[in-house]
Design a protein around this motif. Structure first.
Motif, short mmCIF file in Angstrom:
data_model
loop_
_atom_site.label_atom_id
_atom_site.label_comp_id
_atom_site.label_asym_id
_atom_site.label_seq_id
_atom_site.Cartn_x
_atom_site.Cartn_y
_atom_site.Cartn_z
N UNK A 84 3.47 -13.34 -35.65
CA UNK A 84 4.27 -14.50 -36.02
C UNK A 84 5.38 -14.73 -34.98
N UNK A 85 6.03 -13.66 -34.58
CA UNK A 85 7.10 -13.78 -33.57
C UNK A 85 6.55 -14.31 -32.25
N UNK A 86 5.35 -13.89 -31.89
CA UNK A 86 4.75 -14.40 -30.65
C UNK A 86 4.47 -15.90 -30.74
N UNK A 87 4.10 -16.37 -31.91
CA UNK A 87 3.77 -17.79 -32.06
C UNK A 87 5.00 -18.68 -32.02
N UNK A 88 6.18 -18.13 -32.30
CA UNK A 88 7.38 -18.97 -32.30
C UNK A 88 7.99 -19.14 -30.92
N UNK A 89 7.56 -18.33 -29.96
CA UNK A 89 8.14 -18.42 -28.61
C UNK A 89 8.01 -19.83 -28.02
N UNK A 90 6.83 -20.44 -28.02
CA UNK A 90 6.73 -21.80 -27.47
C UNK A 90 7.60 -22.80 -28.23
N UNK A 91 7.67 -22.66 -29.53
CA UNK A 91 8.49 -23.54 -30.37
C UNK A 91 9.96 -23.45 -29.97
N UNK A 92 10.43 -22.25 -29.77
CA UNK A 92 11.83 -22.06 -29.35
C UNK A 92 12.03 -22.60 -27.94
N UNK A 93 11.10 -22.33 -27.04
CA UNK A 93 11.20 -22.83 -25.67
C UNK A 93 11.24 -24.35 -25.63
N UNK A 94 10.45 -24.99 -26.46
CA UNK A 94 10.41 -26.46 -26.52
C UNK A 94 11.72 -27.03 -27.06
N UNK A 95 12.51 -26.19 -27.71
CA UNK A 95 13.78 -26.63 -28.29
C UNK A 95 14.98 -26.06 -27.54
N UNK A 96 14.79 -25.87 -26.24
CA UNK A 96 15.89 -25.56 -25.32
C UNK A 96 16.53 -24.19 -25.51
N UNK A 97 15.74 -23.22 -25.86
CA UNK A 97 16.26 -21.85 -25.97
C UNK A 97 15.16 -20.87 -25.55
N UNK A 98 15.56 -19.63 -25.41
CA UNK A 98 14.62 -18.54 -25.12
C UNK A 98 14.65 -17.57 -26.29
N UNK A 99 13.55 -16.86 -26.48
CA UNK A 99 13.46 -15.88 -27.56
C UNK A 99 13.35 -14.49 -26.98
N UNK A 100 14.07 -13.56 -27.60
CA UNK A 100 13.96 -12.15 -27.23
C UNK A 100 13.86 -11.32 -28.49
N UNK A 101 13.06 -10.26 -28.40
CA UNK A 101 12.91 -9.31 -29.49
C UNK A 101 13.51 -8.00 -29.04
N UNK A 102 14.45 -7.47 -29.81
CA UNK A 102 15.05 -6.17 -29.52
C UNK A 102 14.77 -5.23 -30.67
N UNK A 103 14.18 -4.09 -30.35
CA UNK A 103 13.87 -3.08 -31.35
C UNK A 103 14.66 -1.83 -31.00
N UNK A 104 15.43 -1.34 -31.97
CA UNK A 104 16.23 -0.13 -31.73
C UNK A 104 15.36 1.08 -31.54
#
Length: 104
Positions: A84-104
């Motif tokens: 699901x997180x992978x599928x939202x990356x293009x959506x976020x990019x199209x809306x002028x932001x970048x997505x990052x995932x941080x796992x402790x």
């Protein structure tokens, strides 16, 4: 677990004028439809905020290349949530932001 989709968990302006908007999960994320919907709703609200006049006024140096939505998890997500997180990356990019995932 993700809470209120209508609240920003963490918002911070970086020294370079960019902005980080963080989504914090306390504990693990389950694969339920409710959790997936809550996550998508939260992302959508972050994107709406990024496009708002308030955001542009408060962060005039923020541009497409320096706005990040960062998902912070305590542990590696399940394959369903990761997909699901992978599928939202293009959506976020199209809306002028970048997505990052941080796992402790």
């Amino acid at each position: 677990m993700i809470f209120d989709a209508n609240k920003l968990d963490i918002l911070g302006e970086r020294n370079d004028g960019g902005v980080d908007l963080c989504i914090i999960s306390s504990g693990s994320l389950d694969d339920s439809v409710e959790t997936q919907t809550l996550l998508l709703d939260k992302i959508e609200n972050y994107l709406v905020f990024i496009k708002s006049d308030e955001f542009k006024k408060d962060f005039p140096m923020a541009q497409k290349d320096n706005i990040r939505i960062i998902m912070k998890l305590d542990e590696k997500p399940s394959e369903i949530i990761y997909a699901l997180l992978e599928t939202i990356v293009p959506w976020i990019n199209e809306n002028d932001a970048k997505f990052e995932l941080e796992i402790k």
